[in-house]
Write a protein that holds these residues in place. Structure first.
Motif, mmCIF file in Angstrom:
data_model
loop_
_atom_site.group_PDB
_atom_site.id
_atom_site.type_symbol
_atom_site.label_atom_id
_atom_site.label_comp_id
_atom_site.label_asym_id
_atom_site.label_seq_id
_atom_site.Cartn_x
_atom_site.Cartn_y
_atom_site.Cartn_z
ATOM 1 N N THR A 11 1.718 2.829 6.627
ATOM 2 C CA THR A 11 1.799 1.383 6.862
ATOM 3 C C THR A 11 3.233 0.988 7.203
ATOM 4 O O THR A 11 3.473 0.196 8.122
ATOM 5 N N LEU A 12 4.186 1.544 6.478
ATOM 6 C CA LEU A 12 5.592 1.261 6.736
ATOM 7 C C LEU A 12 5.996 1.728 8.125
ATOM 8 O O LEU A 12 6.690 1.011 8.852
ATOM 9 N N LYS A 13 5.564 2.910 8.530
ATOM 10 C CA LYS A 13 5.878 3.426 9.865
ATOM 11 C C LYS A 13 5.320 2.502 10.935
ATOM 12 O O LYS A 13 5.995 2.193 11.918
ATOM 13 N N ALA A 14 4.080 2.035 10.772
ATOM 14 C CA ALA A 14 3.457 1.143 11.747
ATOM 15 C C ALA A 14 4.223 -0.174 11.820
ATOM 16 O O ALA A 14 4.456 -0.709 12.912
ATOM 17 N N THR A 15 4.634 -0.696 10.669
ATOM 18 C CA THR A 15 5.400 -1.942 10.632
ATOM 19 C C THR A 15 6.743 -1.770 11.316
ATOM 20 O O THR A 15 7.185 -2.635 12.066
ATOM 21 N N GLU A 16 7.394 -0.643 11.086
ATOM 22 C CA GLU A 16 8.680 -0.371 11.729
ATOM 23 C C GLU A 16 8.525 -0.284 13.240
ATOM 24 O O GLU A 16 9.369 -0.782 13.983
ATOM 25 N N GLU B 192 6.189 -1.831 15.057
ATOM 26 C CA GLU B 192 5.963 -3.190 15.538
ATOM 27 C C GLU B 192 7.275 -3.963 15.585
ATOM 28 O O GLU B 192 7.562 -4.652 16.553
ATOM 29 N N PHE B 193 8.077 -3.853 14.545
ATOM 30 C CA PHE B 193 9.368 -4.532 14.507
ATOM 31 C C PHE B 193 10.256 -4.048 15.629
ATOM 32 O O PHE B 193 10.917 -4.830 16.305
#
Length: 88
Positions: free
Chosen positions: A17-22, A24-25
């Motif tokens: 989830t963190l990788k996906a958020t990073e 997107e950011f």
């Protein structure tokens, strides 16, 4: 009590989830860093109207334009955001 394997699975999910958020950011940040602007002529072309009508549109008090010399410009992001929120 949760087992070690359950805790590891939860940790792996959080990491993904963190990788996906990073990602997107990163994509949004790249878009903002490459921000470009539309001129009155560009706005007229996008709206399918004359340059005079585009200038009138850009003269609205709430339109996010920048006065550049004798002309106007608007950031691409602000233009699309404004048009999503407005009725032309």
């Amino acid at each position: 009590m949760a087992s070690i394997s359950e805790a590891m699975a939860t940790f792996a999910e959080l990491r993904e989830t963190l990788k996906a958020t990073e990602l997107e950011f990163s994509a949004v940040n790249e878009l903002l860093c490459q921000e470009e602007y539309y001129t009155t002529k560009d706005v007229a072309r996008l709206l399918g109207c004359s340059e005079a009508s585009a200038r009138e549109y850009m003269n609205r008090p709430d339109f996010p334009r920048l006065d550049v010399g004798k002309g106007f410009k608007v950031s691409k992001i602000a233009f699309f955001k404004y048009n999503l929120e407005q009725r032309i």
